[in-house]
Design a protein around this motif. Structure first.
Motif, short mmCIF file in Angstrom:
data_model
loop_
_atom_site.label_atom_id
_atom_site.label_comp_id
_atom_site.label_asym_id
_atom_site.label_seq_id
_atom_site.Cartn_x
_atom_site.Cartn_y
_atom_site.Cartn_z
N GLN A 107 1.22 -1.00 0.15
CA GLN A 107 0.20 -0.40 0.04
C GLN A 107 0.71 1.33 -0.30
OE1 GLN A 107 -4.09 0.28 -0.67
NE2 GLN A 107 -2.94 -2.36 -0.61
N ASP A 108 2.19 1.20 -0.52
CA ASP A 108 2.92 2.36 -0.56
C ASP A 108 2.50 2.77 -1.51
OD1 ASP A 108 5.16 2.09 -2.47
OD2 ASP A 108 4.83 0.36 -1.41
N ILE A 109 2.92 4.71 -1.55
CA ILE A 109 2.38 4.93 -1.89
C ILE A 109 2.86 5.20 -3.81
CG2 ILE A 109 4.23 7.29 -2.62
CD1 ILE A 109 1.11 8.10 -2.98
N GLN A 110 3.93 4.87 -4.08
CA GLN A 110 4.51 4.38 -5.74
C GLN A 110 4.25 3.50 -5.50
OE1 GLN A 110 8.66 3.43 -4.34
NE2 GLN A 110 9.44 6.01 -5.21
N SER A 111 3.37 2.34 -5.08
CA SER A 111 3.09 1.27 -5.87
C SER A 111 1.11 0.98 -5.97
CB SER A 111 2.53 -0.03 -4.83
OG SER A 111 4.25 -0.50 -4.44
N LYS A 112 1.05 1.82 -5.08
CA LYS A 112 -0.50 2.52 -5.56
C LYS A 112 -0.41 3.42 -6.87
CE LYS A 112 -2.58 2.98 -0.92
NZ LYS A 112 -2.77 4.77 0.09
N ILE A 113 0.57 4.19 -6.87
CA ILE A 113 0.91 5.22 -8.25
C ILE A 113 1.01 4.27 -9.77
CG2 ILE A 113 2.16 7.14 -9.74
CD1 ILE A 113 2.63 8.14 -7.12
N TYR A 114 1.43 3.02 -9.28
CA TYR A 114 2.16 2.06 -10.55
C TYR A 114 0.80 1.71 -11.28
CZ TYR A 114 6.80 3.53 -11.22
OH TYR A 114 7.87 4.17 -11.58
N ARG A 115 -0.40 1.58 -9.77
CA ARG A 115 -1.25 0.57 -9.72
C ARG A 115 -2.27 1.51 -10.65
NH1 ARG A 115 -0.40 -1.73 -5.22
NH2 ARG A 115 -2.22 -0.16 -4.46
N GLN A 143 -2.81 13.35 -14.60
CA GLN A 143 -3.71 14.31 -14.10
C GLN A 143 -4.37 13.35 -12.42
OE1 GLN A 143 -3.58 17.00 -13.11
NE2 GLN A 143 -2.63 17.10 -15.14
N LYS A 144 -4.58 11.77 -12.83
CA LYS A 144 -5.15 10.91 -12.37
C LYS A 144 -4.08 10.16 -11.05
CE LYS A 144 -6.89 5.70 -13.02
NZ LYS A 144 -6.97 4.76 -14.08
N LEU A 145 -3.21 10.64 -11.54
CA LEU A 145 -1.68 9.82 -11.30
C LEU A 145 -1.33 10.80 -10.03
CD1 LEU A 145 0.82 8.13 -13.67
CD2 LEU A 145 -0.90 7.05 -12.49
N ILE A 146 -1.33 12.22 -10.27
CA ILE A 146 -1.29 13.12 -8.84
C ILE A 146 -2.42 12.92 -8.74
CG2 ILE A 146 -1.47 15.74 -8.85
CD1 ILE A 146 0.28 15.76 -11.65
N LYS A 147 -3.65 12.32 -8.51
CA LYS A 147 -4.39 12.59 -7.10
C LYS A 147 -4.76 11.82 -6.93
CE LYS A 147 -9.90 12.74 -7.40
NZ LYS A 147 -11.04 12.53 -8.42
N VAL A 148 -3.87 10.61 -7.33
CA VAL A 148 -3.69 8.72 -6.32
C VAL A 148 -2.70 9.17 -5.41
CG1 VAL A 148 -3.07 6.82 -6.17
CG2 VAL A 148 -4.54 7.93 -7.89
N ALA A 149 -1.37 10.34 -5.73
CA ALA A 149 -0.43 10.00 -4.88
C ALA A 149 -1.27 11.22 -3.28
CB ALA A 149 0.66 11.50 -5.54
N GLY A 150 -2.18 12.10 -3.86
CA GLY A 150 -2.78 12.80 -2.99
C GLY A 150 -2.09 14.16 -2.35
N ILE A 151 -0.98 14.68 -2.79
CA ILE A 151 0.17 16.08 -2.53
C ILE A 151 -0.81 16.62 -2.07
CG2 ILE A 151 2.41 16.99 -3.24
CD1 ILE A 151 2.65 14.66 -4.43
N SER A 152 -0.58 17.57 -0.94
CA SER A 152 -1.54 18.82 -1.09
C SER A 152 -0.13 19.79 -1.40
CB SER A 152 -1.74 18.71 0.10
OG SER A 152 -0.71 18.93 1.55
#
Length: 299
Positions: A107-115, A143-152
């Motif tokens: 569930q780390d953020i990098q894995s979420k982005i690549y999934r 834009q989808k990948l940025i949204k998944v990253a959730g960086i504020s």
């Protein structure tokens, strides 16, 4: 008179056969689906004053190309990632990145982005020669990948967007995957003849292709390319030149590749922002292969 005209007509029909010229191109049908396995390895070696640093990038993926439309200009393909794994390793620092989209428990953020890359449709317009005319959907993917990253944080978000656009924007995807499709000539050729083309993108690549052999089932093509790599970002820059050799086996019926192997070697220098303008001797060895693992037709 009639007999003379008949002879001339027959000669016109058989002349291309006698000349041995063939029109190499894609012959796809709407509903064709091609599943391709991609394997890549890249070794980057930098010679510092304190010693040598070697970074190895390994990428494995499963790609799908589906023909959704064909017309006189060519074909509209829908491209998507089905599986991805990435391993970046340093000889001095060990593993820098390990991602496998087949392991959803990570569930780390990098894995979420690549999934999030998986099953996102990218539309690609393909000329019968294999040139990619346009790509649509890459910018939406970023834009989808940025949204998944959730960086504020806005500055971090902008930095991430700039990095992702270099790899997954529509233009970047077109440049990345045109080497997989664009190797056919625009005119008929004989076995043993060569032709040239260039890949799109910011990095100039001049290619010389040769038709090695042609049969009723397979087409064999080889290529030699002059490559350049010139990049610049906040971390530094890279200036490399090299040669890449490619061997391709294509399906004679569809024109789609069955096997492709490209090996490259580039040398030059790189710089790091933190160390000023000092040039670091740099070499990159790369090997990438594509294998068609399935071809089916769906309605």
């Amino acid at each position: 008179m009639y007999k003379s005209c008949l002879i001339l007509w027959l000669l016109a029909l058989v002349t291309p056969v006698l000349n041995g010229q063939e029109s190499l191109r894609y012959r796809l049908d709407t509903g064709d689906v091609f599943i391709v396995q991609q394997q890549a390895e890249q070794k980057v070696v930098q010679d510092f004053e304190w010693g040598q640093q070697e970074i190895t990038n390994r990428l494995n993926g499963i790609l799908q190309f589906r023909v959704v439309e064909k017309n006189k200009e060519g074909y509209l393909l829908e491209f998507s990632f089905k599986k991805l794994s990435l391993h970046i390793q340093s000889n001095t620092e060990g593993d820098l990145l390990v991602v496998n989209t087949s392991q959803p428990e990570n569930q780390d953020i990098q894995s979420k982005i690549y999934r999030s890359l998986l099953n996102h449709p990218i539309q690609m317009r393909l000329h019968p020669s294999g040139a990619i005319l346009s790509v649509d959907g890459g910018n939406k993917l970023v834009q989808k990948l940025i949204k998944v990253a959730g960086i504020s944080d806005e500055s971090l978000r902008l930095q991430m967007e700039n990095g992702l656009m270099q790899d997954y924007s529509s233009e970047a995807l077109a440049a990345s995957y045109e080497p997989l499709t664009h190797f056919y000539p625009t005119a008929a050729v004989r076995v043993g003849e060569s032709w040239e083309n260039q890949f799109r993108g910011n990095q100039p690549t001049e290619n010389c292709w040769t038709l090695d052999s042609l049969g009723p089932v397979k087409i064999f093509i080889s290529g030699v390319s002059k490559t350049q790599m010139q990049t610049k970002n906040q971390l530094g820059s890279t200036h490399l030149e090299g040669i890449q050799t490619t061997s391709i086996v294509c399906d004679a019926a569809t024109g789609f590749m069955r096997e492709m192997l490209a090996k490259g070697n580039a040398t030059g220098y790189s710089t790091q922002t933190e160390s000023g303008t000092s040039k670091i001797p740099t070499t990159i060895e790369s090997k990438i292969s594509y294998t068609l693992i399935d071809h089916k037709h769906v309605q």
